[in-house]
Design an enzyme around this catalytic site. Structure first.
Site, mmCIF file in Angstrom:
data_model
loop_
_atom_site.group_PDB
_atom_site.id
_atom_site.type_symbol
_atom_site.label_atom_id
_atom_site.label_comp_id
_atom_site.label_asym_id
_atom_site.label_seq_id
_atom_site.Cartn_x
_atom_site.Cartn_y
_atom_site.Cartn_z
ATOM 1 N N ASP A 18 32.102 -24.328 19.641
ATOM 2 C CA ASP A 18 32.804 -24.170 21.052
ATOM 3 C C ASP A 18 34.244 -25.007 21.255
ATOM 4 O OD1 ASP A 18 31.192 -22.360 21.982
ATOM 5 O OD2 ASP A 18 31.551 -23.083 24.196
ATOM 6 N N LYS A 54 23.483 -36.781 13.229
ATOM 7 C CA LYS A 54 23.030 -38.136 13.862
ATOM 8 C C LYS A 54 22.334 -38.788 13.221
ATOM 9 C CE LYS A 54 24.181 -40.382 17.863
ATOM 10 N NZ LYS A 54 25.699 -41.049 18.106
ATOM 11 N N TYR A 62 16.480 -25.562 19.128
ATOM 12 C CA TYR A 62 16.516 -24.110 19.848
ATOM 13 C C TYR A 62 14.940 -23.680 19.683
ATOM 14 C CZ TYR A 62 21.582 -23.380 20.892
ATOM 15 O OH TYR A 62 22.624 -23.172 21.381
ATOM 16 N N ASP A 103 29.164 -37.299 17.319
ATOM 17 C CA ASP A 103 29.825 -38.097 18.444
ATOM 18 C C ASP A 103 31.401 -38.255 17.698
ATOM 19 O OD1 ASP A 103 28.735 -40.117 16.797
ATOM 20 O OD2 ASP A 103 28.380 -41.482 18.659
ATOM 21 N N ASP A 163 26.398 -25.363 17.876
ATOM 22 C CA ASP A 163 26.889 -24.746 18.930
ATOM 23 C C ASP A 163 27.881 -25.435 19.540
ATOM 24 O OD1 ASP A 163 26.579 -22.626 21.114
ATOM 25 O OD2 ASP A 163 25.491 -24.231 22.158
HETATM 26 C C1 IPM Z 1 26.371 -18.897 20.781
HETATM 27 C C2 IPM Z 1 25.826 -19.004 22.246
HETATM 28 C C3 IPM Z 1 24.327 -18.906 22.260
HETATM 29 C C4 IPM Z 1 23.519 -20.080 21.349
HETATM 30 C C5 IPM Z 1 23.486 -18.679 23.347
HETATM 31 C C6 IPM Z 1 24.254 -17.459 24.019
HETATM 32 C C7 IPM Z 1 22.049 -18.491 23.165
HETATM 33 O O1 IPM Z 1 26.156 -19.963 22.878
HETATM 34 O O2 IPM Z 1 25.998 -18.139 20.148
HETATM 35 O O3 IPM Z 1 26.975 -19.909 20.438
HETATM 36 O O4 IPM Z 1 23.609 -21.126 22.163
HETATM 37 O O5 IPM Z 1 23.587 -20.180 20.264
HETATM 38 MN MN MN Z 2 27.593 -21.371 21.846
#
Ligand code: IPM
Ligand code: MN
Length: 373
Positions: A251, A191, A144, A223, A247
């Site tokens: 999710d 990884k 990032y 993975d 990240d």
């Molecule tokens: C999160 C979001 C952010 C990230 C974005 C909005 C930059 O997806 O907080 O997980 O990738 O960190």
């Molecule tokens: Mn995110």
């Protein structure tokens, strides 16, 4: 000890303002009930800030956050920018810069399930029930924040992933300490069969593990971890991982319980902390009053934890659990009654106000009638 706290509030984009308003409402009733003083200072970030000032993180917003005891943040992102990859200034840059400027190196995402709603999960209830994971995602380094480049004709680009030992050490200690208080297992996701940065993570984390002999350390390639998260999420206790893997894995993990709208997060640094729901700005729902405010309200509970207001934090979580158990929730979890964002907030407020006495009638709540008799 002072019982007065300054809280910076950044409602942000999409449903951010609606859900954050519920958290502020709930924090106000907590302040009344527990005799604290919360001073809220509002500031702009994200698409809204770009449209008004050209800058996703105006200097003034940064100052408000730096001077606050904690930051409560809503959501960021707007379709106007998502559909325009050439846009030079993007809402997300505001959040990334804020994380960096505040030194928020650890992003903590608790993945908790509530058995009354796990039937909503895309996975089988028996696989999901009892899942309780704490994800530690490194937040201000890695791919990032490494050097980025796109050539003039837009046909070549790169993003560099870098880590140094100190960046790994500081988050690893937090993760191990948390594991000690929980089920004493830590899984490092990486990884390491391919990436040098992952091999550095393994080496550093293995070393730190010697300070925590009661914690079992395991390693998983990312993975495989993605697959294990679906096959058997209960195997995980604390997960530690770098920025981008965190990240993605978080999710994936966030939908296990049945709704992403329930999950909070804390981003912690040495001098600052920010609290925000895991979900995004959900622009399709903006202004409709259908967004689930619970992820934001639970983020406020994490904020109370951070301020060491444990009794209040627990009361708030108890109120949320009552809302969930009595199906006093938004349409993502209850299609029949589909309570609005602010009705759910009101229920939680009422519970905090009245749970100490017997004026509360849950039968009426279930019928969707007045909550107080
Ligand atoms: C999160 C979001 C952010 C990230 C974005 C909005 C930059 O997806 O907080 O997980 O990738 O960190
Ligand atoms: Mn995110």
């Amino acid at each position: 000890m002072s019982n007065s706290y300054k809280i910076a509030v950044l409602p942000g984009d999409g449903i951010g303002p609606e859900v954050t308003a519920e958290s502020v409402k709930v924090l106000n009733v907590i302040a009344q009930a527990f005799q604290y003083k919360f001073e809220f200072e509002y500031a702009k970030m994200g698409a809204e800030a770009i449209f008004e000032t050209g800058n996703p993180l105006p200097e003034e917003t940064l100052t408000v956050c730096k001077n606050a005891d904690a930051v409560l943040f809503g959501a960021i992102g707007d379709p106007y920018f998502d559909n325009n990859p050439d846009a030079k200034v993007r809402p997300e840059q505001g959040l990334l810069k804020l994380r960096k400027e505040l030194g928020l190196f650890a992003n903590i995402r608790p993945i908790k399930t509530y058995s009354s709603i796990t039937k909503k999960s895309p996975l089988k209830k028996e696989i999901v029930d009892g899942t309780d994971i704490q994800i530690y995602r490194e937040l201000i380094s890695g791919i990032y924040f490494g050097e980025k480049f796109t050539d003039e004709n837009g046909e070549f680009a790169y993003d560099i992933c870098k880590y140094n030992k100190d960046e790994i050490v500081q988050i690893a200690h937090l993760a191990f300490q948390d594991a000690q208080k929980r089920r004493k297992k830590l899984t490092l996701i990486d990884k390491a069969n391919v990436l040098d940065t992952s091999r550095l993570w393994r080496k550093v984390v293995q070393d730190i593990a010697k300070d925590y002999p009661d914690v079992t350390l395991e390693f998983l390639f990312v993975d495989n971890a993605a697959m294990q998260m679906i096959l058997n999420p209960k195997q995980f206790d604390v997960i530690l991982t770098e920025n981008m893997f965190g990240d993605i894995i978080s999710d994936e993990a966030s939908v296990i319980g049945g709704s992403i709208g329930l999950l909070p997060s804390a981003s912690i640094g040495n001098d600052n902390a920010l609290f925000e729901p895991i979900h995004g700005s959900y622009p399709q729902a903006k202004g409709k009053g259908i967004a689930n405010p619970i992820a934001s309200i639970l983020s406020a509970a994490m904020l109370l934890d951070y301020l060491k207001l444990d009794v209040a934090a627990n009361k708030l979580r108890e109120a949320v659990e009552h809302a969930i158990d009595h199906r006093y929730v938004t349409e993502d979890l209850n299609k029949e009654q589909n309570y609005s964002t602010s009705e759910v907030g009101d229920f939680i407020v009422d519970y905090i106000k009245f749970s100490e006495n017997s004026y509360y009638n849950f039968e009426n709540v279930k019928l969707g009638k007045s909550t107080i008799v």
